[in-house]
Design a protein around this motif. Sequence first.
Motif, short mmCIF file in Angstrom:
data_model
loop_
_atom_site.label_atom_id
_atom_site.label_comp_id
_atom_site.label_asym_id
_atom_site.label_seq_id
_atom_site.Cartn_x
_atom_site.Cartn_y
_atom_site.Cartn_z
N GLY A 32 0.85 -1.20 0.00
CA GLY A 32 0.00 0.00 0.00
C GLY A 32 0.87 1.23 0.00
O GLY A 32 1.77 1.37 -0.84
N VAL A 33 0.66 2.11 0.97
CA VAL A 33 1.47 3.33 1.07
C VAL A 33 2.60 3.17 2.08
O VAL A 33 3.33 4.12 2.35
N SER A 34 2.76 1.96 2.63
CA SER A 34 3.79 1.72 3.65
C SER A 34 5.00 0.99 3.08
O SER A 34 4.86 0.12 2.22
N ASN A 35 6.16 1.37 3.59
CA ASN A 35 7.41 0.70 3.24
C ASN A 35 8.02 0.12 4.51
O ASN A 35 8.00 0.77 5.56
N PHE A 36 8.55 -1.08 4.41
CA PHE A 36 9.19 -1.75 5.54
C PHE A 36 10.55 -2.23 5.08
O PHE A 36 10.72 -2.62 3.92
N ILE A 37 11.52 -2.21 5.97
CA ILE A 37 12.86 -2.67 5.61
C ILE A 37 13.34 -3.67 6.65
O ILE A 37 13.11 -3.50 7.85
N GLY A 38 14.00 -4.72 6.15
CA GLY A 38 14.49 -5.75 7.05
C GLY A 38 15.88 -6.22 6.67
O GLY A 38 16.37 -5.96 5.57
N THR A 39 16.50 -6.93 7.61
CA THR A 39 17.80 -7.53 7.40
C THR A 39 17.66 -9.03 7.66
O THR A 39 17.04 -9.43 8.65
N GLY A 40 18.22 -9.83 6.74
CA GLY A 40 18.03 -11.26 6.86
C GLY A 40 19.28 -12.08 6.72
O GLY A 40 20.32 -11.60 6.26
N LEU A 41 19.14 -13.34 7.14
CA LEU A 41 20.17 -14.36 6.98
C LEU A 41 19.58 -15.49 6.16
O LEU A 41 18.37 -15.70 6.16
N GLY A 42 20.44 -16.23 5.50
CA GLY A 42 19.98 -17.32 4.66
C GLY A 42 20.15 -18.68 5.31
O GLY A 42 20.72 -18.80 6.39
#
Length: 134
Positions: free
Chosen positions: A60-70
């Motif tokens: 929608g109008v929201s942005n989210f940011i994340g950090t990940g491991l595999g």
Amino acid sequence: MLIRCLTAAALLALTPMAAMADPVGTYDVVGNNPDDGSEYRGTAEVKRTGDTYTVTWNIGVSNFIGTGLGAKFVSDTRFEMGVAGPDDIALSVGYVAKDNFGVAMYFEQPDGHWEGVWTYGGSTKATTEKWYRK
């Protein structure tokens, strides 16, 4: 010994390993909100950034940011979490959402799309999200 090798090969063939592997890419996202079950749609972009992944969702109008491991299979019986790599078939992500945080875990499916579960800080519920490669 031959039977063990054939059994291992059969197990690997049946395991939902990498249809395409490598979670890097852009995806169409379909998920459900944990609080009311309503559906949402958007996009997600996964980039490998050194030993980690950066995941950016646009919902929608929201942005989210994340950090990940595999995570990947390192043998026919061993699954290992670790640094980001092109053989990863699973992705664990911590993310920020406005003034809260959350966690998510995704697994590549045999047809190449990714399915996961997620929740946010303070919630007692978890819900699902699917990613379809663009």
